[in-house]
Design an enzyme around this catalytic site. Structure first.
Site, PDB file in Angstrom:
ATOM      1  N   ASP A   6       0.860  -1.181   0.000  1.00  0.00           N
ATOM      2  CA  ASP A   6       0.000   0.000   0.000  1.00  0.00           C
ATOM      3  C   ASP A   6       0.902   1.238   0.000  1.00  0.00           C
ATOM      4  OD1 ASP A   6      -2.320   1.692   0.435  1.00  0.00           O
ATOM      5  OD2 ASP A   6      -1.715   1.768   2.537  1.00  0.00           O
ATOM      6  N   LEU A   7       0.326   2.414  -0.285  1.00  0.00           N
ATOM      7  CA  LEU A   7       1.146   3.631  -0.324  1.00  0.00           C
ATOM      8  C   LEU A   7       0.920   4.505   0.907  1.00  0.00           C
ATOM      9  CD1 LEU A   7       3.163   5.415  -1.846  1.00  0.00           C
ATOM     10  CD2 LEU A   7       1.216   6.462  -3.030  1.00  0.00           C
ATOM     11  N   ASP A   8      -0.197   5.215   0.969  1.00  0.00           N
ATOM     12  CA  ASP A   8      -0.443   6.170   2.058  1.00  0.00           C
ATOM     13  C   ASP A   8      -0.609   5.455   3.395  1.00  0.00           C
ATOM     14  OD1 ASP A   8      -1.110   9.036   0.698  1.00  0.00           O
ATOM     15  OD2 ASP A   8      -1.789   7.395  -0.585  1.00  0.00           O
ATOM     16  N   ASP A 177      -2.090  -0.657   5.967  1.00  0.00           N
ATOM     17  CA  ASP A 177      -2.371  -0.024   7.262  1.00  0.00           C
ATOM     18  C   ASP A 177      -3.840   0.241   7.555  1.00  0.00           C
ATOM     19  OD1 ASP A 177      -2.700   3.452   6.959  1.00  0.00           O
ATOM     20  OD2 ASP A 177      -2.457   2.132   5.235  1.00  0.00           O
TER      21      ASP A 177
END
Length: 223
Positions: A6-8, A177
């Site tokens: 995932d990124l953010d 997250d």
């Protein structure tokens, strides 16, 4: 290993607005080097639009899956219905300064991070949008509601990529997250791999937990 990130909130810290995020140059270098070591079996699977992913991490050369998998390895054509809905949402949220509407090719996101008091109004608006557009459904994240195409989720994206080279035949590891990452965490574990959470929000679905994106970066540097 086949690695899905995932990124953010996972690779980079969450910012007050989607445009305000900071991508450390060292992160791009690490992703590029790790992708080479994994034979290309490294993908960023994010709720961000494919074009945004290209702008933020595309220079690292890793594979991209945007809009929760609705944009798998390629950008989607803009949905004209979404543009109309974005205009309606902006009008509806004028009374809530700081509440943001983020347009994506095949969906939209309603953010209330800068306007916590707007949460009720945003949730009511999101429910209304989901009723208007039967082809889409709502996903919840950290102070955001997203309208995404039915069937689009990170778990489906991970499974689809695992059927293709260079991911096929490897052990999937997903790092995320937020609630929208749960489907991918479950898919990785179901396919004989592992899930790693960043922070406590989805820790119950993970085999290990990192405290922060900085700790994720340190782990990536060791792979």
């Amino acid at each position: 290993m086949a690695l899905f990130l995932d990124l953010d909130g996972t690779l980079i810290e969450i910012a007050p607005t989607p445009d305000a995020v900071h991508v450390p140059p060292e992160l791009l270098q690490v992703l590029s080097a790790l992708s080479a070591r994994l034979g290309g079996a490294l993908a960023c699977v994010s709720g961000r639009a494919f074009g945004e992913l290209e702008r933020l991490v595309g220079s690292s050369g890793i594979a991209l899956a945007g809009s929760h998998g609705a944009e798998l390895l390629a950008p989607a054509l803009p949905d004209p219905r979404i543009a109309r809905m974005v205009r309606e949402c902006k009008d509806a949220l004028q009374a809530w300064p700081g509440a943001l509407v983020e347009q994506k090719p095949c969906g939209l996101a309603l953010h209330w991070r800068l306007a916590p008091a707007a949460e009720g109004a945003v949730r009511a608006l999101g429910a209304q949008l989901a009723q208007q557009l039967a082809t889409h459904h709502l996903k919840e994240g950290k102070m955001v509601l997203e309208l995404v195409p039915q069937g689009a989720n990170k778990g489906s994206a991970l499974r689809a990529l695992m059927q293709q080279p260079p991911w096929r035949g490897r052990q999937p590891v997903f790092v995320g997250d937020d609630y929208t990452d749960i489907s991918a965490m479950q898919a990785a574990r179901a396919l004989g791999g592992r899930a790693i959470a960043v922070g406590p929000r989805v820790a119950e679905h993970a085999d290990a937990v990192f405290d922060s994106p900085a700790q994720v970066l340190a782990w990536l540097q060791q792979q």
